[in-house]
Scaffold this motif. Structure first.
Motif, PDB file in Angstrom:
ATOM      1  N   PRO A 178       0.845  -1.204   0.000  1.00  9.20           N
ATOM      2  CA  PRO A 178       0.000   0.000   0.000  1.00  9.20           C
ATOM      3  C   PRO A 178       0.879   1.253   0.000  1.00  9.20           C
ATOM      4  N   TRP A 179       0.200   2.397  -0.008  1.00 12.58           N
ATOM      5  CA  TRP A 179       0.915   3.668   0.072  1.00 12.58           C
ATOM      6  C   TRP A 179       1.313   3.942   1.523  1.00 12.58           C
ATOM      7  N   PHE A 180       2.591   4.249   1.725  1.00 10.88           N
ATOM      8  CA  PHE A 180       3.094   4.684   3.022  1.00 10.88           C
ATOM      9  C   PHE A 180       3.283   6.197   2.950  1.00 10.88           C
ATOM     10  N   LEU A 181       2.534   6.935   3.765  1.00 19.34           N
ATOM     11  CA  LEU A 181       2.634   8.394   3.802  1.00 19.34           C
ATOM     12  C   LEU A 181       3.200   8.800   5.151  1.00 19.34           C
ATOM     13  N   ASN A 182       4.392   9.347   5.121  1.00 19.12           N
ATOM     14  CA  ASN A 182       5.074   9.768   6.343  1.00 19.12           C
ATOM     15  C   ASN A 182       5.036  11.288   6.445  1.00 19.12           C
ATOM     16  N   CYS A 183       4.441  11.770   7.521  1.00 22.05           N
ATOM     17  CA  CYS A 183       4.345  13.222   7.783  1.00 22.05           C
ATOM     18  C   CYS A 183       4.845  13.469   9.203  1.00 22.05           C
ATOM     19  N   GLY A 184       6.093  13.878   9.329  1.00 23.94           N
ATOM     20  CA  GLY A 184       6.672  14.039  10.650  1.00 23.94           C
ATOM     21  C   GLY A 184       6.910  12.684  11.293  1.00 23.94           C
ATOM     22  N   ASP A 185       6.323  12.475  12.455  1.00 24.15           N
ATOM     23  CA  ASP A 185       6.454  11.206  13.164  1.00 24.15           C
ATOM     24  C   ASP A 185       5.267  10.278  12.925  1.00 24.15           C
ATOM     25  N   ASN A 189      -8.624   2.659   1.556  1.00 23.66           N
ATOM     26  CA  ASN A 189      -8.881   2.456   2.976  1.00 23.66           C
ATOM     27  C   ASN A 189      -7.572   2.556   3.748  1.00 23.66           C
ATOM     28  N   GLN A 190      -7.629   3.169   4.903  1.00 26.95           N
ATOM     29  CA  GLN A 190      -6.454   3.329   5.734  1.00 26.95           C
ATOM     30  C   GLN A 190      -6.409   2.238   6.807  1.00 26.95           C
ATOM     31  N   GLN A 191      -5.189   1.858   7.159  1.00 28.30           N
ATOM     32  CA  GLN A 191      -4.990   0.845   8.189  1.00 28.30           C
ATOM     33  C   GLN A 191      -3.663   1.113   8.878  1.00 28.30           C
ATOM     34  N   SER A 192      -3.481   0.483  10.027  1.00 30.09           N
ATOM     35  CA  SER A 192      -2.249   0.671  10.792  1.00 30.09           C
ATOM     36  C   SER A 192      -1.157  -0.242  10.258  1.00 30.09           C
ATOM     37  N   SER A 216      -4.848   6.481  -4.735  1.00 28.67           N
ATOM     38  CA  SER A 216      -5.420   6.198  -3.414  1.00 28.67           C
ATOM     39  C   SER A 216      -4.708   6.927  -2.285  1.00 28.67           C
ATOM     40  N   PHE A 217      -3.530   7.511  -2.533  1.00 29.97           N
ATOM     41  CA  PHE A 217      -2.817   8.203  -1.466  1.00 29.97           C
ATOM     42  C   PHE A 217      -3.281   9.650  -1.297  1.00 29.97           C
ATOM     43  N   THR A 237       2.976   7.932  10.375  1.00 32.40           N
ATOM     44  CA  THR A 237       2.956   7.199   9.104  1.00 32.40           C
ATOM     45  C   THR A 237       1.596   6.540   8.945  1.00 32.40           C
ATOM     46  N   THR A 238       0.971   6.763   7.793  1.00 31.02           N
ATOM     47  CA  THR A 238      -0.335   6.163   7.502  1.00 31.02           C
ATOM     48  C   THR A 238      -0.201   5.255   6.288  1.00 31.02           C
ATOM     49  N   LEU A 239      -1.037   4.200   6.237  1.00 34.49           N
ATOM     50  CA  LEU A 239      -1.068   3.255   5.125  1.00 34.49           C
ATOM     51  C   LEU A 239      -2.426   3.334   4.449  1.00 34.49           C
TER      52      LEU A 239
END
Length: 555
Positions: free
Chosen positions: A181-188, A198-201, A287-288, A190-192
């Protein structure tokens, strides 16, 4: 469009021109013709600038209005880089409920779009951000790739000069490898985000079958983005400062692997990994976007101004600083000029009468000027809180009061005003002297003597009874009758007299009572100094004679 041009160009130019003219006409010590010349030249230059700007403004207004028309609230992301066809398809804009993506095909287009928005819709410029997309599998020359990143960084630095603040930058990187999936890192944080959006941990994703084995590839992708892309963005040089992206998005499995690509060489050198070339997934990189908009939303704000506003503010600040400096210099010059006049006054010996008289005249003129400024307000060139006129006026007045005129001669005191009762001299409504008035006139006019340089003023007055015109005529005729008696009795030349009739215009008391009206019916005789008045025939005055010896008495 005309309203936009007025607010963005005409109004700032008008404000700047007014500030410069205010500085020119109120503070700069230039001659009046030179000020008019500079004013006309400045207005001509401003008109030429506005004429040229209007042409460029009209051609670019439609593009900026199209860019921001019917857009949802939220971030406006300008997307540039590789893989734009998969992201946009055949449409230049992708919209969602929380933001929009706009395709930018070159650095020149990016600059043009940002300048148009700042020029025509500065209030919307706070919604702008830039997304840089890259496909390392399609990059073979690392030097060329880094040079492109530096060019983008320099452009973003120049755009920050236009807007006054750096545009938020996000980086998206798609690499070949196991599908993730897409890994989006913003500061500390990270969302998938999976293929359906759909987002998940991260923990939930790792527990799924086979995903734990993808962790090394994901770590290598993050290392590649950090050491190649982010390092080049954050490394400052002499042309532009470093840029720190607000978010980094990664995804594996969405690109075809080239054996000599930058990503393939990285895997071979640092991870001893290699993926076989395969057809890329059909899912476009869409999807991101919702997590990306959520990360950019706190950075979205309404702004006003831009480069034009900063320039106008700079001009206003410059005019104010120059005006303050000119006010300080003008007040210092005023203090120095007054101080020199005072030093000259106190340095003149007391026996230098002519020099002291000239210096006293200069002090009096300066004091009168300062007094007028105190009543009417000091000129603006001395204002802005630096005016010291009251203190200077007090110092000048003290110097003037210290002057003692030389006493070479004893002045002759002028006689007081002699008032004669009209009813004792004339019958009611008449202007002919009574026969019995001669003795009263002789006794009353003992102190009135004709002398050169003095004018005998005879004025008649009445009460308010009757018409004003008749009263004025009667008062003048009565004054003439007294004048004629003094002229004929004392053999005084007629040039020694001045006759006036005031009617009821100058009462001594109220005309509402009989006693007041009686006091107002009068003839007044007084001596008034006047040069060359009452010159006796065949009489030459000596300059050395005292005033007491200069007058000619008539019996």
């Amino acid at each position: 469009m005309r309203r936009s041009f007025t607010l963005s160009m005409l109004l700032p130019v008008a404000i700047a021109a007014f500030a410069l003219l205010w500085l020119l006409w109120n503070f700069l010590p230039l001659s009046l013709p030179l000020k008019w010349l500079i004013t006309l030249m400045g207005l001509a230059v401003a008109a030429g600038v506005l004429r040229s700007v209007w042409g460029r403004f009209a051609t670019s207004a439609s593009a900026s209005e199209t860019l921001l028309t019917d857009l949802p609230d939220g971030p406006v992301v300008l997307v540039m880089g590789k893989g734009l066809d998969a992201l946009f398809g055949d449409k230049p804009v992708r919209k969602s409920a929380t933001g929009s993506l706009h395709r930018i095909d070159s650095l020149a287009s990016l600059r043009e779009s940002v300048e148009q928005i700042w020029q025509h819709a500065p209030g919307q410029a706070g919604r702008l951000s830039v997304l840089f997309t890259c496909l390392p599998d399609q990059i073979n020359d690392e030097g060329e790739f880094r040079a492109g990143i530096r060019s983008m960084r320099q452009l973003l630095g120049s755009l920050a000069e236009i807007s006054g603040a750096a545009l938020p930058l996000t980086v998206q990187c798609q690499l070949s490898g196991p599908t993730t999936p897409w890994f989006l890192n913003c500061g500390d944080i990270t969302t998938l985000t999976d293929d359906e959006g759909n987002q998940q941990s991260i923990d939930d994703w790792q527990r799924q079958a086979g995903n734990i084995g993808h962790i090394p590839a994901i770590r290598q992708a993050a290392a590649f983005a950090r050491h190649v892309i982010l390092d080049e963005l954050q490394k400052p040089d002499r042309l532009s400062p470093g840029i720190h992206p607000v978010a980094l998005s990664l995804r594996l499995g969405a690109a075809a692997l080239s054996q000599d690509s930058l990503w393939s060489e990285w895997l071979t050198r640092y991870a001893v990994m290699r993926y076989r070339t395969s057809i890329p997934d059909t899912m476009p990189a869409r999807s991101f976007t919702e997590p990306l908009f959520a990360a950019l939303a706190p950075l979205t704000f309404a702004v006003q101004g831009g480069r034009t506003a900063r320039r106008v503010t700079g001009i206003l600040l410059f005019c104010m600083l120059v005006a303050i400096a000119c006010s300080v210099l003008n007040n210092r010059a005023l203090i120095e000029r007054t101080g020199m006049a005072l030093q000259r006054w106190y340095a003149i010996p007391a026996e230098s009468l002519a020099v002291r008289a000239a210096a006293l005249s200069d002090l009096q003129q300066d004091a009168l000027l300062l007094e007028r400024w105190h009543r009417q307000g000091e000129p603006l060139r001395y204002g802005l809180g630096f005016y010291s006129g009251p203190r200077l006026w007090l110092t000048l007045q003290q110097a003037i009061d210290s002057y003692v005129p030389p006493s070479k001669q004893t002045p002759v005191a002028a006689p007081k005003i002699v008032r004669l009762d009209s009813m004792s001299l004339f019958d009611t409504g008449k202007s002919d002297l009574k026969a019995s008035s001669t003795r009263m006139l002789v006794n009353s006019l003992v102190g009135i003597k004709a002398r050169p340089g003095w004018l005998i003023v005879v004025s008649g007055h009445t009460d308010s009874t009757g018409s004003a015109q008749l009263n004025q005529t009667l008062s003048l005729q009565r004054a003439q009758a007294v004048r004629d008696w003094m002229r004929d009795t004392g053999d005084v030349p007629e040039s020694c007299f001045a006759v006036q009739g005031y009617g009821a215009d100058r009462p001594l008391e109220s005309n509402d009572t009989p006693a007041g009206r009686a006091a107002n019916r009068r003839v007044e005789i007084s001596l008034v100094p006047q040069a060359d008045a009452c010159r006796m025939p065949d009489t030459t005055l000596s300059a050395s004679q005292d005033d007491a010896d200069e007058h000619l008495e008539t019996e």
